[in-house]
Design an enzyme around this catalytic site. Sequence first.
Site, mmCIF file in Angstrom:
data_model
loop_
_atom_site.group_PDB
_atom_site.id
_atom_site.type_symbol
_atom_site.label_atom_id
_atom_site.label_comp_id
_atom_site.label_asym_id
_atom_site.label_seq_id
_atom_site.Cartn_x
_atom_site.Cartn_y
_atom_site.Cartn_z
ATOM 1 N N GLY A 20 -63.561 0.555 58.300
ATOM 2 C CA GLY A 20 -63.027 0.360 59.653
ATOM 3 C C GLY A 20 -64.131 0.348 60.698
ATOM 4 O O GLY A 20 -65.316 0.514 60.384
ATOM 5 N N THR A 45 -56.333 -2.178 58.211
ATOM 6 C CA THR A 45 -56.868 -2.638 59.506
ATOM 7 C C THR A 45 -58.386 -2.835 59.446
ATOM 8 O O THR A 45 -58.968 -3.375 60.380
ATOM 9 C CB THR A 45 -56.556 -1.642 60.646
ATOM 10 O OG1 THR A 45 -57.036 -0.344 60.271
ATOM 11 C CG2 THR A 45 -55.065 -1.565 60.924
ATOM 12 N N TYR A 160 -48.290 8.203 65.610
ATOM 13 C CA TYR A 160 -49.744 8.440 65.608
ATOM 14 C C TYR A 160 -50.066 9.842 66.118
ATOM 15 O O TYR A 160 -50.763 10.614 65.459
ATOM 16 C CB TYR A 160 -50.407 7.369 66.472
ATOM 17 C CG TYR A 160 -51.917 7.421 66.508
ATOM 18 C CD1 TYR A 160 -52.671 7.123 65.370
ATOM 19 C CD2 TYR A 160 -52.600 7.739 67.685
ATOM 20 C CE1 TYR A 160 -54.063 7.142 65.408
ATOM 21 C CE2 TYR A 160 -53.986 7.756 67.727
ATOM 22 C CZ TYR A 160 -54.720 7.456 66.592
ATOM 23 O OH TYR A 160 -56.089 7.471 66.626
ATOM 24 N N TYR A 174 -55.535 25.091 55.849
ATOM 25 C CA TYR A 174 -56.452 25.193 54.698
ATOM 26 C C TYR A 174 -57.665 26.043 55.059
ATOM 27 O O TYR A 174 -58.193 26.770 54.211
ATOM 28 C CB TYR A 174 -56.876 23.790 54.219
ATOM 29 C CG TYR A 174 -55.906 23.200 53.224
ATOM 30 C CD1 TYR A 174 -54.643 22.772 53.622
ATOM 31 C CD2 TYR A 174 -56.230 23.105 51.877
ATOM 32 C CE1 TYR A 174 -53.735 22.253 52.719
ATOM 33 C CE2 TYR A 174 -55.325 22.589 50.955
ATOM 34 C CZ TYR A 174 -54.083 22.166 51.387
ATOM 35 O OH TYR A 174 -53.184 21.656 50.467
#
Length: 325
Positions: A20, A45, A160, A174
């Site tokens: 990207g 994309t 998004y 995490y």
Amino acid sequence: MNADARFGPGHRILVTGGAGFVPSHLVDALIARGCTVVALDNFVTGSKENVAHLEDEPRFSLVEADISDGLPAGDPALADRFDAILHMASPASPTDFEKLPVEILRVGSAGTLHLLERAVADGARFLMASTSEAYGDPKEHPQRESYWGNVNPIGIRSVYDEAKRFSEAATMAYHRSRGLDTAIVRIFNTYGPRMRPDDGRAIPTFISQALRDEPITVHGTGNQTRSICYVSDLVRGILLLLDSRETGPINCGTEHEMSMRQLAETIVSLAGSSSEVTFITRSADDPEMRRPDLTLARELLGYEPTVLPEDGLRRTIEYFRERMV
Ligand code: NAD
């Protein structure tokens, strides 16, 4: 490579979304440092062209896979342990929010969890590419990392914004529960070569229109602001965070805030175009203003952006001009 760099020759780095726009520049910078880099991409994309110059580089591999389905078993490039994993994969433009809503949700949820598990297994540093969109349409200006944001959870942009917010939550979970070495960068509007001319974001759209002497289509009144960052400044900021022991989230971008109308006029002038600036319907939940507070980036990372908008825009216009048919 500077003396404080944690990652350099001999280190293996996985960059998701590596073909990207932003991630391919990061790949270049990591290769230049001497790292071995695996870019993983499904090209939804991105484009192979962005990393084609690395074809003969022995320290570079490109794996075609959808990270939402997990890391493909049996791929030799993924067999050995990684020292760092940079999760950069996600469609990121407003047109993608409408065209690829489920894909965006999956890469920011399942994709993130797959990579966090791999980072735990490898003992790798995990860096999550988050976004200024985590602040939604902000009620605080400029935006500090301590601001929780103003996001419409069911709006057109929510796929998004919420996927990135989920990724941030997962990364912190995490970190806290598994002791994983993690970092979150909140990236503000970044531009430069390798953006897609038709990706729907303001800068490539305005430049493409200006180079064709077509009307520049500014959304709404054009008074809404963004602070624009040239890609080399962002890449430097991300690498400073990667090398640090900081967890973040840390904003990365510039304080070059300008209205969309000003941006359109600047591009018309720099491109030597005869385009007129016109105004079209504004999309729902489009943030009114956007400027990062960079105090943390400066104090914790020594980050300082250096490229002025005129210089970065000029370079980007030249890149687009060379590729016009
Ligand atoms: P981009 O679309 O050019 O890059 C994203 C890459 O991820 C593409 O190559 C795409 O093919 C790949 N990808 C998407 N889904 C995938 C999947 N499921 N599996 C594998 N690969 C996948 O966009 P960009 O602007 O370079 O953005 C890169 C990252 O930075 C994104 O995570 C984006 O959210 C973040 N970011 C960018 C900006 C910006 O202004 N450019 C601002 C905030 C955050």
